[in-house]
Scaffold this motif. Structure first.
Motif, PDB file in Angstrom:
ATOM      1  N   GLY A   3       5.443  18.252 -13.765  1.00 35.20           N
ATOM      2  CA  GLY A   3       4.041  18.300 -13.364  1.00 35.20           C
ATOM      3  C   GLY A   3       3.425  19.654 -13.686  1.00 35.20           C
ATOM      4  O   GLY A   3       4.043  20.693 -13.510  1.00 35.20           O
ATOM      5  N   ARG A   4       2.202  19.599 -14.162  1.00 34.15           N
ATOM      6  CA  ARG A   4       1.534  20.829 -14.595  1.00 34.15           C
ATOM      7  C   ARG A   4       1.231  21.783 -13.445  1.00 34.15           C
ATOM      8  O   ARG A   4       1.383  22.979 -13.581  1.00 34.15           O
ATOM      9  N   VAL A   5       0.782  21.243 -12.328  1.00 32.38           N
ATOM     10  CA  VAL A   5       0.424  22.109 -11.202  1.00 32.38           C
ATOM     11  C   VAL A   5       1.651  22.836 -10.671  1.00 32.38           C
ATOM     12  O   VAL A   5       1.613  24.041 -10.396  1.00 32.38           O
ATOM     13  N   LYS A   6       2.756  22.128 -10.552  1.00 32.80           N
ATOM     14  CA  LYS A   6       3.990  22.751 -10.072  1.00 32.80           C
ATOM     15  C   LYS A   6       4.466  23.829 -11.054  1.00 32.80           C
ATOM     16  O   LYS A   6       4.884  24.912 -10.647  1.00 32.80           O
ATOM     17  N   MET A   7       4.379  23.541 -12.339  1.00 29.01           N
ATOM     18  CA  MET A   7       4.802  24.524 -13.341  1.00 29.01           C
ATOM     19  C   MET A   7       3.855  25.721 -13.375  1.00 29.01           C
ATOM     20  O   MET A   7       4.300  26.849 -13.571  1.00 29.01           O
ATOM     21  N   LEU A   8       2.557  25.488 -13.169  1.00 26.48           N
ATOM     22  CA  LEU A   8       1.618  26.600 -13.102  1.00 26.48           C
ATOM     23  C   LEU A   8       1.964  27.510 -11.929  1.00 26.48           C
ATOM     24  O   LEU A   8       1.985  28.739 -12.062  1.00 26.48           O
ATOM     25  N   THR A   9       2.280  26.907 -10.806  1.00 27.76           N
ATOM     26  CA  THR A   9       2.694  27.680  -9.640  1.00 27.76           C
ATOM     27  C   THR A   9       3.962  28.479  -9.939  1.00 27.76           C
ATOM     28  O   THR A   9       4.053  29.670  -9.595  1.00 27.76           O
ATOM     29  N   GLY A  43       2.511  34.075 -20.203  1.00 29.51           N
ATOM     30  CA  GLY A  43       2.223  33.142 -21.289  1.00 29.51           C
ATOM     31  C   GLY A  43       2.207  31.700 -20.822  1.00 29.51           C
ATOM     32  O   GLY A  43       1.378  30.898 -21.263  1.00 29.51           O
ATOM     33  N   GLY A  44       3.106  31.369 -19.912  1.00 28.32           N
ATOM     34  CA  GLY A  44       3.127  30.026 -19.351  1.00 28.32           C
ATOM     35  C   GLY A  44       1.869  29.717 -18.559  1.00 28.32           C
ATOM     36  O   GLY A  44       1.336  28.605 -18.634  1.00 28.32           O
ATOM     37  N   GLU A  45       1.386  30.706 -17.820  1.00 31.07           N
ATOM     38  CA  GLU A  45       0.158  30.516 -17.050  1.00 31.07           C
ATOM     39  C   GLU A  45      -0.999  30.131 -17.956  1.00 31.07           C
ATOM     40  O   GLU A  45      -1.755  29.208 -17.662  1.00 31.07           O
ATOM     41  N   PHE A  46      -1.146  30.869 -19.042  1.00 37.96           N
ATOM     42  CA  PHE A  46      -2.277  30.626 -19.938  1.00 37.96           C
ATOM     43  C   PHE A  46      -2.193  29.239 -20.562  1.00 37.96           C
ATOM     44  O   PHE A  46      -3.172  28.482 -20.557  1.00 37.96           O
ATOM     45  N   GLY A  47      -1.036  28.892 -21.096  1.00 39.65           N
ATOM     46  CA  GLY A  47      -0.885  27.593 -21.746  1.00 39.65           C
ATOM     47  C   GLY A  47      -1.074  26.429 -20.798  1.00 39.65           C
ATOM     48  O   GLY A  47      -1.771  25.452 -21.112  1.00 39.65           O
ATOM     49  N   ILE A  48      -0.483  26.515 -19.641  1.00 42.37           N
ATOM     50  CA  ILE A  48      -0.587  25.425 -18.669  1.00 42.37           C
ATOM     51  C   ILE A  48      -2.002  25.352 -18.108  1.00 42.37           C
ATOM     52  O   ILE A  48      -2.548  24.268 -17.897  1.00 42.37           O
TER      53      ILE A  48
END
Length: 106
Positions: A3-9, A43-48
């Protein structure tokens, strides 16, 4: 898969924790490792974040929302470049890295 929200967190936490750990580095290799891992989180924050914008905003406003995200990123870099030299004499470079823990609190 997760899930995108969990990965953003998770990427925000990764950035914040490894930035905070930079304040406790004991040498070059510690600092290099912590900064590298913080960069992976950033970098993960920006992409997600961009993927979430693309999925949640209406098609007619998607380009504008993506532009605002990109501009916000650059504004944050600019503000950090202005504020860091002002704080550096007061709290030192370790204190600057400790401020990087703030995103984890939010």
């Amino acid at each position: 898969r997760y899930g995108r929200v969990k990965m953003l967190t998770m990427t925000i936490l990764m950035f914040a924790v490894f930035t905070g750990l930079c304040a406790f580095s004991q040498g070059y290799w510690d600092l290099l490792t912590y900064r590298t891992l913080a960069g992976v989180g950033l970098g993960g924050e920006f992409g997600i974040g961009m993927a979430l914008i693309a999925e949640t905003w209406p098609a007619q406003q998607r380009n504008r929302a993506s532009a605002w995200v990109g501009m916000g990123w650059q504004l944050g870099v600019l503000l950090a470049a202005i504020i860091a030299p002002l704080l550096l004499p007061v709290i030192g470079w370790r204190g600057i890295f400790l401020i990087g823990l703030l995103p984890a609190l939010f």
